[in-house]
Write an enzyme that holds these catalytic residues in place. Structure first.
Site, PDB file in Angstrom:
ATOM      1  N   HIS A   1      40.268  42.508  49.646  1.00  0.00           N
ATOM      2  CA  HIS A   1      39.704  41.158  49.542  1.00  0.00           C
ATOM      3  C   HIS A   1      40.390  40.373  48.424  1.00  0.00           C
ATOM      4  O   HIS A   1      40.831  39.234  48.621  1.00  0.00           O
ATOM      5  CB  HIS A   1      38.194  41.262  49.290  1.00  0.00           C
ATOM      6  CG  HIS A   1      37.505  39.959  49.081  1.00  0.00           C
ATOM      7  ND1 HIS A   1      36.551  39.486  49.943  1.00  0.00           N
ATOM      8  CD2 HIS A   1      37.613  39.015  48.113  1.00  0.00           C
ATOM      9  CE1 HIS A   1      36.110  38.312  49.510  1.00  0.00           C
ATOM     10  NE2 HIS A   1      36.741  38.011  48.387  1.00  0.00           N
ATOM     11  N   GLU A   2      40.473  40.977  47.245  1.00  0.00           N
ATOM     12  CA  GLU A   2      41.085  40.288  46.105  1.00  0.00           C
ATOM     13  C   GLU A   2      42.600  40.169  46.274  1.00  0.00           C
ATOM     14  O   GLU A   2      43.189  39.139  45.925  1.00  0.00           O
ATOM     15  CB  GLU A   2      40.724  40.992  44.798  1.00  0.00           C
ATOM     16  CG  GLU A   2      39.230  41.084  44.508  1.00  0.00           C
ATOM     17  CD  GLU A   2      38.472  39.763  44.603  1.00  0.00           C
ATOM     18  OE1 GLU A   2      39.080  38.685  44.433  1.00  0.00           O
ATOM     19  OE2 GLU A   2      37.256  39.804  44.861  1.00  0.00           O
TER      20      GLU A   2
ATOM     21  N   HIS B   1      43.467  37.151  48.346  1.00  0.00           N
ATOM     22  CA  HIS B   1      43.474  35.873  47.613  1.00  0.00           C
ATOM     23  C   HIS B   1      44.839  35.625  46.973  1.00  0.00           C
ATOM     24  O   HIS B   1      45.382  34.516  47.041  1.00  0.00           O
ATOM     25  CB  HIS B   1      42.394  35.862  46.525  1.00  0.00           C
ATOM     26  CG  HIS B   1      41.012  35.680  47.046  1.00  0.00           C
ATOM     27  ND1 HIS B   1      40.605  34.575  47.760  1.00  0.00           N
ATOM     28  CD2 HIS B   1      39.914  36.482  46.947  1.00  0.00           C
ATOM     29  CE1 HIS B   1      39.325  34.692  48.077  1.00  0.00           C
ATOM     30  NE2 HIS B   1      38.883  35.845  47.598  1.00  0.00           N
TER      31      HIS B   1
END
Length: 165
Positions: A78-79, A82
């Site tokens: 998820h990170e 980004h």
């Protein structure tokens, strides 16, 4: 908040997942994005944050320790997504179509905006508020905003304004 020392095996599993997903993204995108800096300094109820300008991922060590497998499978990609979206597209909506595409099509991970981890161990003081249908726990920050008259919070289910108990 309690501080935790992460076992080396968990740190190694995080790095394996990060490197695996980064290699997968670089292959699919035909790029050679560098490995981001990784730290275990995230606090509070956030599982992790991606710092675009410093190209860094900060992970919450308490939530990682308590939810190792799910955390490594979900939060790390998820990170990373980004950071990859920022490198690939520039500044766009944090959980917009580009991020969703990066998660699902490139990294092969379901695109979920929030985690479902138990937060009792990382939650600081909360203040009880209620509405028609249930009791809510507001953070110190939100409670202080209510007290100062800077904010009003409503229940997402019934729409009624939350009132301090």
């Amino acid at each position: 908040m309690k501080t935790s020392r992460l076992p080396i095996a968990i740190q190694q599993a995080v790095m394996r997942r990060l490197r695996e997903k980064l290699a997968q993204a670089n292959l699919k995108l035909g790029r050679n994005y560098p490995e981001p800096k990784l730290s275990y300094t995230q606090r509070g109820t956030s599982a992790g944050t991606a710092w675009l300008e410093s190209y860094e991922i900060r992970l919450n060590p308490v939530l990682l320790l308590e939810n190792s497998e799910a955390f490594i499978e979900e939060v790390v990609p998820h990170e990373l997504a980004h950071l990859l979206v920022w490198k690939h597209f520039g500044r766009v909506a944090p959980h917009g179509k580009e991020w969703k595409w990066m998660m699902e099509s490139v990294l092969g991970v379901p695109a979920r905006r929030t985690h479902q981890f138990e937060l009792q161990s990382v939650r600081r003081n909360t203040f009880p508020y209620s509405c028609k249908c249930q009791e809510h726990q507001l953070t110190v920050r939100r409670h202080n905003r209510v007290v100062r008259g800077e904010a009003v919070y409503r229940c997402v289910h019934c729409g009624e304004q939350l009132v301090a108990k």
